[in-house]
Design an enzyme around this catalytic site. Structure first.
Site, PDB file in Angstrom:
ATOM      1  N   HIS A  11       0.864  -1.206   0.000  1.00 28.52           N
ATOM      2  CA  HIS A  11       0.000   0.000   0.000  1.00 28.52           C
ATOM      3  C   HIS A  11       0.888   1.240   0.000  1.00 28.52           C
ATOM      4  O   HIS A  11       1.480   1.582   1.021  1.00 28.52           O
ATOM      5  CB  HIS A  11      -0.894   0.008   1.244  1.00 28.52           C
ATOM      6  CG  HIS A  11      -1.843   1.165   1.316  1.00 28.52           C
ATOM      7  ND1 HIS A  11      -3.173   1.011   1.646  1.00 28.52           N
ATOM      8  CD2 HIS A  11      -1.680   2.491   1.119  1.00 28.52           C
ATOM      9  CE1 HIS A  11      -3.766   2.186   1.642  1.00 28.52           C
ATOM     10  NE2 HIS A  11      -2.875   3.116   1.325  1.00 28.52           N
TER      11      HIS A  11
ATOM     12  N   HIS B 146       1.368   5.466  -1.750  1.00 28.85           N
ATOM     13  CA  HIS B 146       0.984   6.585  -2.603  1.00 28.85           C
ATOM     14  C   HIS B 146       2.249   7.144  -3.227  1.00 28.85           C
ATOM     15  O   HIS B 146       3.108   7.685  -2.517  1.00 28.85           O
ATOM     16  CB  HIS B 146       0.296   7.677  -1.775  1.00 28.85           C
ATOM     17  CG  HIS B 146      -0.935   7.198  -1.079  1.00 28.85           C
ATOM     18  ND1 HIS B 146      -2.198   7.351  -1.609  1.00 28.85           N
ATOM     19  CD2 HIS B 146      -1.104   6.530   0.090  1.00 28.85           C
ATOM     20  CE1 HIS B 146      -3.084   6.810  -0.786  1.00 28.85           C
ATOM     21  NE2 HIS B 146      -2.440   6.306   0.254  1.00 28.85           N
TER      22      HIS B 146
ATOM     23  N   LYS C 152      -9.558  -0.503  -5.312  1.00 23.80           N
ATOM     24  CA  LYS C 152      -9.491   0.233  -4.053  1.00 23.80           C
ATOM     25  C   LYS C 152     -10.835   0.878  -3.772  1.00 23.80           C
ATOM     26  O   LYS C 152     -11.374   1.608  -4.618  1.00 23.80           O
ATOM     27  CB  LYS C 152      -8.402   1.304  -4.130  1.00 23.80           C
ATOM     28  CG  LYS C 152      -8.303   2.186  -2.887  1.00 23.80           C
ATOM     29  CD  LYS C 152      -7.852   1.405  -1.648  1.00 23.80           C
ATOM     30  CE  LYS C 152      -8.000   2.242  -0.389  1.00 23.80           C
ATOM     31  NZ  LYS C 152      -6.749   2.715   0.150  1.00 23.80           N
TER      32      LYS C 152
ATOM     33  N   HIS D 146     -10.401   1.198   2.389  1.00 28.80           N
ATOM     34  CA  HIS D 146     -10.178   2.223   3.401  1.00 28.80           C
ATOM     35  C   HIS D 146     -11.357   2.111   4.358  1.00 28.80           C
ATOM     36  O   HIS D 146     -12.459   2.560   4.048  1.00 28.80           O
ATOM     37  CB  HIS D 146     -10.089   3.618   2.781  1.00 28.80           C
ATOM     38  CG  HIS D 146      -9.759   4.677   3.792  1.00 28.80           C
ATOM     39  ND1 HIS D 146      -8.553   5.326   3.821  1.00 28.80           N
ATOM     40  CD2 HIS D 146     -10.475   5.153   4.840  1.00 28.80           C
ATOM     41  CE1 HIS D 146      -8.543   6.168   4.857  1.00 28.80           C
ATOM     42  NE2 HIS D 146      -9.701   6.092   5.484  1.00 28.80           N
TER      43      HIS D 146
ATOM     44  N   HIS E 123      -4.343  -0.447   6.318  1.00 30.15           N
ATOM     45  CA  HIS E 123      -3.806   0.379   7.407  1.00 30.15           C
ATOM     46  C   HIS E 123      -4.629   0.307   8.683  1.00 30.15           C
ATOM     47  O   HIS E 123      -5.211   1.305   9.121  1.00 30.15           O
ATOM     48  CB  HIS E 123      -3.616   1.839   6.967  1.00 30.15           C
ATOM     49  CG  HIS E 123      -4.692   2.411   6.080  1.00 30.15           C
ATOM     50  ND1 HIS E 123      -6.025   2.396   6.420  1.00 30.15           N
ATOM     51  CD2 HIS E 123      -4.631   3.025   4.881  1.00 30.15           C
ATOM     52  CE1 HIS E 123      -6.715   2.965   5.457  1.00 30.15           C
ATOM     53  NE2 HIS E 123      -5.896   3.353   4.510  1.00 30.15           N
TER      54      HIS E 123
ATOM     55  N   ASP F 172       1.549   2.728   3.517  1.00 30.19           N
ATOM     56  CA  ASP F 172       0.698   3.912   3.345  1.00 30.19           C
ATOM     57  C   ASP F 172       1.535   5.191   3.290  1.00 30.19           C
ATOM     58  O   ASP F 172       1.062   6.269   3.692  1.00 30.19           O
ATOM     59  CB  ASP F 172      -0.381   4.010   4.429  1.00 30.19           C
ATOM     60  CG  ASP F 172      -1.529   4.924   4.020  1.00 30.19           C
ATOM     61  OD1 ASP F 172      -1.643   5.240   2.823  1.00 30.19           O
ATOM     62  OD2 ASP F 172      -2.303   5.329   4.901  1.00 30.19           O
TER      63      ASP F 172
HETATM   64  O1  DOR Z   1      -3.233   9.707   5.609  1.00 35.61           O
HETATM   65  C1  DOR Z   1      -3.642   9.379   4.510  1.00 35.61           C
HETATM   66  N1  DOR Z   1      -3.138   9.912   3.378  1.00 35.61           N
HETATM   67  N2  DOR Z   1      -4.626   8.477   4.432  1.00 35.61           N
HETATM   68  C2  DOR Z   1      -5.224   8.178   3.277  1.00 35.61           C
HETATM   69  O2  DOR Z   1      -6.119   7.390   3.280  1.00 35.61           O
HETATM   70  C3  DOR Z   1      -4.826   8.856   2.031  1.00 35.61           C
HETATM   71  C4  DOR Z   1      -3.475   9.370   2.105  1.00 35.61           C
HETATM   72  C5  DOR Z   1      -3.120  10.369   1.020  1.00 35.61           C
HETATM   73  O3  DOR Z   1      -3.398  10.088  -0.148  1.00 35.61           O
HETATM   74  O4  DOR Z   1      -2.552  11.416   1.341  1.00 35.61           O
HETATM   75 ZN    ZN Z   2      -3.314   5.098   1.714  1.00 34.18          ZN
END
Ligand code: DOR
Ligand code: ZN
Length: 345
Positions: free
Chosen positions: A14, A16, A100, A137, A175, A248
């Site tokens: 997971h 980003h 997702k 989520h 998470h 995450d």
């Molecule tokens: O803290 C987070 N940031 N939780 C999420 O679910 C998304 C993520 C983000 O894309 O910044």
């Molecule tokens: Zn995330």
């Protein structure tokens, strides 16, 4: 005392990676630590079809040196308009590894998320039939529910029913932050698993208010009470194949965090393995680190284990206060701290 630990090359289930300049800046940190990663689709606009996912995957690979051997595993962002056939086609074509599910307005770039999960039954049935995992989520967005209770309430109101109505659907509760989530996943059928971030193993909610408001400790789901941190830690080191690594890592430029309305997300990619390993050592569970980092996730996704190894050695590493500059300046998790392990390049 063990001073070196070598494990099969791990994966991040997971992450980003963002897009544009931020992607260029952060992708190498994930590719240095992990062989593969599940790439979150919450771009603007979100990645909702296979063509967008292929183009994004190409941009990720273009942001990395040619020899990293890193494999981005792409995900489809579910909306109320998600089409079962298009998703199944994207999966069959090897583009989409998973879907997702963001409840609408639960977190960053989730405005196009799903308003009624059960209205997506045709999509979920198709995913169940083809063995495509659903990554969730798991927070309700009901404004009358306290933010610290949103995960537990999601389990009660939504997840119990989802698991019952789609018994063969492979579900990853992403998470996890609560004892309720750890207990639910532990007791659930083998079709249900969870990812765990480093921050939810290391901080409790006090970190967000430690001597003042600490935006870099703010992510979603938000860190919870100490008893929840301890329950999530116990799950991570339990040896159960249902729990696996998912950072995450969610970079936001420093100005977007240090703001009157700071974004949710903790950027932990540069020292993720060091961070997790610290926890496994504290819990006297070094022998379970490889399963959590390199095996359980691959087994759940039905993917082969990676070839190759990585080594971490006991050596102090000072985490920088800031990484990058300008549009890509980010404050990493553990900024300014000294960690006791270092990934050997
Ligand atoms: O803290 C987070 N940031 N939780 C999420 O679910 C998304 C993520 C983000 O894309 O910044
Ligand atoms: Zn995330």
């Amino acid at each position: 005392m063990t001073d070196r630990i070598t494990i099969r090359r791990p994966d991040d289930w997971h992450v980003h990676l963002r897009d544009g300049a931020m992607l260029e800046a952060v992708a190498r940190h994930t590719a240095r630590q992990f062989a593969r990663a599940i790439i979150m689709p919450n771009l603007t606009p979100p990645v909702t079809d296979a063509a967008a996912a292929v183009a994004y995957r190409d941009r990720i690979l273009a942001a990395l040196p040619a020899d990293t051997g890193f494999t981005p595993l792409m995900t489809c962002y579910l909306t109320d308009a998600a089409d079962p056939q298009a998703i199944a086609d994207g999966h069959a074509a090897g583009v989409f590894t998973a879907c997702k599910l963001y409840p609408a307005h639960a977190t960053t770039n989730s405005a196009h998320g799903v308003t009624d999960i059960f209205a997506l039954a045709p999509v979920l049935e198709r995913m169940q039939a083809i063995g495509m995992p659903l990554l969730i989520h798991g927070e309700v967005t009901d404004r009358t529910i306290d933010i610290f209770d949103r995960e537990a309430v999601f389990i009660d109101r939504i997840l119990v029913k989802l698991v019952r109505e789609f018994p063969a659907l492979r579900i990853v509760l992403e998470h996890i932050t609560t004892a309720e989530a750890a207990d639910f996943v532990t007791a659930a059928p083998a079709t249900v698993a969870a990812t765990i971030t480093p921050q939810h193993l290391i901080i409790n909610r006090n970190a967000i208010f430690d001597g003042g408001l600490r935006p870099h400790a703010y992510c979603l789901p938000v860190a919870k009470r100490e008893r929840h941190r301890l329950a999530v830690r116990a799950a991570a080191v339990s040896g159960s194949a249902k729990f696996f690594l998912g950072t995450d890592s969610a970079p936001h430029v420093v100005g977007a965090k240090e703001s009157g309305c700071g974004c949710a997300g903790i950027f932990n990619a540069p020292f993720a393995l060091e961070s997790y390993l610290t926890v496994f050592e504290e819990e006297d569970a070094l022998d379970r680190f490889e399963g959590f980092a390199s095996e359980n996730g691959a087994h759940f996704y039905g993917l082969p284990l990676n070839d190759g190894k990585v080594t971490l050695e006991r050596r102090p590493v000072i985490v920088p206060e800031r990484i990058g500059d300008g549009d890509t300046a980010v404050v990493p998790f553990h900024a300014g701290e000294t960690l006791g392990w270092r990934l050997v390049d």
